[in-house]
Scaffold this motif. Structure first.
Motif, PDB file in Angstrom:
ATOM      1  N   ASP A  42       0.852  -1.194   0.000  1.00  0.00           N
ATOM      2  CA  ASP A  42       0.000   0.000   0.000  1.00  0.00           C
ATOM      3  C   ASP A  42       0.885   1.241   0.000  1.00  0.00           C
ATOM      4  O   ASP A  42       1.692   1.428   0.915  1.00  0.00           O
ATOM      5  CB  ASP A  42      -0.909  -0.018   1.228  1.00  0.00           C
ATOM      6  CG  ASP A  42      -2.040   0.997   1.145  1.00  0.00           C
ATOM      7  OD1 ASP A  42      -1.867   2.028   0.482  1.00  0.00           O
ATOM      8  OD2 ASP A  42      -3.090   0.755   1.766  1.00  0.00           O
ATOM      9  N   THR A  43       0.736   2.097  -1.007  1.00  0.00           N
ATOM     10  CA  THR A  43       1.549   3.311  -1.073  1.00  0.00           C
ATOM     11  C   THR A  43       1.005   4.418  -0.179  1.00  0.00           C
ATOM     12  O   THR A  43       1.670   5.433   0.012  1.00  0.00           O
ATOM     13  CB  THR A  43       1.638   3.829  -2.523  1.00  0.00           C
ATOM     14  OG1 THR A  43       0.308   4.054  -3.028  1.00  0.00           O
ATOM     15  CG2 THR A  43       2.369   2.833  -3.412  1.00  0.00           C
ATOM     16  N   ASP A  44      -0.197   4.246   0.386  1.00  0.00           N
ATOM     17  CA  ASP A  44      -0.773   5.241   1.295  1.00  0.00           C
ATOM     18  C   ASP A  44      -1.363   4.544   2.518  1.00  0.00           C
ATOM     19  O   ASP A  44      -2.570   4.582   2.771  1.00  0.00           O
ATOM     20  CB  ASP A  44      -1.854   6.056   0.573  1.00  0.00           C
ATOM     21  CG  ASP A  44      -2.445   7.150   1.459  1.00  0.00           C
ATOM     22  OD1 ASP A  44      -1.752   7.598   2.403  1.00  0.00           O
ATOM     23  OD2 ASP A  44      -3.610   7.541   1.219  1.00  0.00           O
ATOM     24  N   PRO A  45      -0.511   3.887   3.321  1.00  0.00           N
ATOM     25  CA  PRO A  45      -1.039   3.130   4.466  1.00  0.00           C
ATOM     26  C   PRO A  45      -1.668   4.009   5.531  1.00  0.00           C
ATOM     27  O   PRO A  45      -2.474   3.526   6.329  1.00  0.00           O
ATOM     28  CB  PRO A  45       0.199   2.408   5.004  1.00  0.00           C
ATOM     29  CG  PRO A  45       1.355   3.241   4.554  1.00  0.00           C
ATOM     30  CD  PRO A  45       0.956   3.793   3.221  1.00  0.00           C
ATOM     31  N   ALA A  46      -1.326   5.298   5.576  1.00  0.00           N
ATOM     32  CA  ALA A  46      -1.893   6.184   6.594  1.00  0.00           C
ATOM     33  C   ALA A  46      -3.412   6.228   6.515  1.00  0.00           C
ATOM     34  O   ALA A  46      -4.092   6.419   7.532  1.00  0.00           O
ATOM     35  CB  ALA A  46      -1.319   7.590   6.452  1.00  0.00           C
ATOM     36  N   ALA A  47      -3.974   6.036   5.339  1.00  0.00           N
ATOM     37  CA  ALA A  47      -5.422   6.120   5.166  1.00  0.00           C
ATOM     38  C   ALA A  47      -6.154   5.105   6.028  1.00  0.00           C
ATOM     39  O   ALA A  47      -7.271   5.368   6.504  1.00  0.00           O
ATOM     40  CB  ALA A  47      -5.784   5.926   3.695  1.00  0.00           C
ATOM     41  N   VAL A  48      -5.566   3.926   6.227  1.00  0.00           N
ATOM     42  CA  VAL A  48      -6.208   2.928   7.091  1.00  0.00           C
ATOM     43  C   VAL A  48      -5.554   2.845   8.462  1.00  0.00           C
ATOM     44  O   VAL A  48      -6.225   2.504   9.452  1.00  0.00           O
ATOM     45  CB  VAL A  48      -6.204   1.527   6.437  1.00  0.00           C
ATOM     46  CG1 VAL A  48      -7.117   1.517   5.228  1.00  0.00           C
ATOM     47  CG2 VAL A  48      -4.810   1.077   6.067  1.00  0.00           C
ATOM     48  N   MET A  49      -4.273   3.185   8.555  1.00  0.00           N
ATOM     49  CA  MET A  49      -3.580   3.034   9.830  1.00  0.00           C
ATOM     50  C   MET A  49      -3.939   4.124  10.825  1.00  0.00           C
ATOM     51  O   MET A  49      -4.092   3.852  12.027  1.00  0.00           O
ATOM     52  CB  MET A  49      -2.064   2.997   9.602  1.00  0.00           C
ATOM     53  CG  MET A  49      -1.587   1.758   8.852  1.00  0.00           C
ATOM     54  SD  MET A  49       0.222   1.642   8.748  1.00  0.00           S
ATOM     55  CE  MET A  49       0.616   1.182  10.452  1.00  0.00           C
ATOM     56  N   LEU A  50      -4.067   5.355  10.378  1.00  0.00           N
ATOM     57  CA  LEU A  50      -4.319   6.438  11.335  1.00  0.00           C
ATOM     58  C   LEU A  50      -5.695   6.319  11.995  1.00  0.00           C
ATOM     59  O   LEU A  50      -5.802   6.512  13.220  1.00  0.00           O
ATOM     60  CB  LEU A  50      -4.140   7.795  10.667  1.00  0.00           C
ATOM     61  CG  LEU A  50      -2.694   8.125  10.265  1.00  0.00           C
ATOM     62  CD1 LEU A  50      -2.604   9.522   9.674  1.00  0.00           C
ATOM     63  CD2 LEU A  50      -1.743   7.977  11.448  1.00  0.00           C
TER      64      LEU A  50
END
Length: 282
Positions: free
Chosen positions: A73-81
């Motif tokens: 995932d190149t944008d893991p912050a979308a689910v991790m935060l």
């Protein structure tokens, strides 16, 4: 610190070793993965970064979390935060994030999570290991290339990397999760020496007794090759990191493993030889 430690990615390269280290030290562990698989000494729980319905049960009674980002995932912050905010509300006090030596706070992919972590938890650490030795001995494309073709493909040219053993990463993770005082910083983890991929090919040749070569690709060629393994955006990111290696970004050795664990990090040849003994066909 009371409570259970949630290990996300508990069947993966560092998560499995971290869960094992925690249970061996007598800590309660909840082993999280997409399927609730048994992990020795730990409580298995189904967990999917992309399915918030799995998050509540995973977090129940948890005081610490070890975080392996969603792969590819190149944008893991979308689910991790959102998960981390939920974790804080649920009573999690300490979070240890697996990142990469190639990704600083605020950098691409997991760098955004790194940047946000100190604002979410008073007790935290970010592990930034160099590239894994296990990439050359496990199921990674490099390992398969060595076994099947005698080829390591990179765009790293003569760039050197202080490859690190996942066992050493896990040993640091256990300390970061359980020491009385959390690190409160990022920790760059390396092995004891920086090697080029030509050096790695030479070691593999000597240990296996079969010729192994380092095939040098352009960034574009590597990205195209990697699309058989991972989504195209992530392949492009990985190929770009190889170009950073070529420019010297990973040519460093730190004392972090020794300083945190009290023992020296393992060398590449020793790791490769042991892997060869345990898997003679590799």
């Amino acid at each position: 610190m009371p409570g259970t430690t949630l290990v996300v990615g508990a069947t993966g390269t560092t998560g499995s070793r971290t869960a094992a280290g925690l249970t061996a030290a007598g800590h309660r562990v909840r082993a999280a993965g997409r399927r609730a698989k048994p992990v020795a000494g730990a409580e298995p729980v189904a967990f999917d970064w992309y399915d918030p319905a799995t998050h509540g049960a995973a977090l129940d009674g948890v005081g610490r979390v070890y975080l392996v980002p969603p792969v590819g995932d190149t944008d893991p912050a979308a689910v991790m935060l959102p998960f981390l905010r939920r974790a804080r509300a649920a009573g999690v006090r300490r979070a240890v994030l697996l990142s990469s030596s190639a990704v600083p706070a605020g950098g691409p992919a997991v760098g955004a999570v790194h940047e946000a972590l100190p604002g979410l938890f008073d007790e935290w650490a970010v592990l930034r290991p160099s590239w894994f030795m296990q990439n050359f001995t496990g199921t990674h494309a490099h390992a398969r290339g060595i076994r099947d073709e005698g080829v390591i493909r990179t765009a790293a040219e003569d760039g050197r990397v202080a490859f690190v053993d996942a066992e050493d990463i896990a040993a640091v993770a256990v300390r970061a999760l359980t020491d009385a005082r959390a690190p409160g910083t990022d920790l760059v983890l390396t092995g004891p020496e920086a090697l080029s991929h030509d050096d790695v090919a030479a070691i593999a040749t000597e240990v296996t007794g079969r010729p192994v070569v380092h095939r040098r690709l352009s960034q574009e060629q590597l990205a195209d090759h990697l699309t058989t393994e991972v989504p195209a955006p992530f392949a492009a990111l990985l190929a770009g990191l190889d170009r950073a290696i070529a420019a010297g970004a990973e040519d460093r050795v730190t004392d972090t493993v020794r300083r945190v664990t009290g023992r020296p990090p393992r060398g590449f040849r020793a790791h490769f030889e042991d892997a060869r003994r345990s898997r003679p066909e590799s």
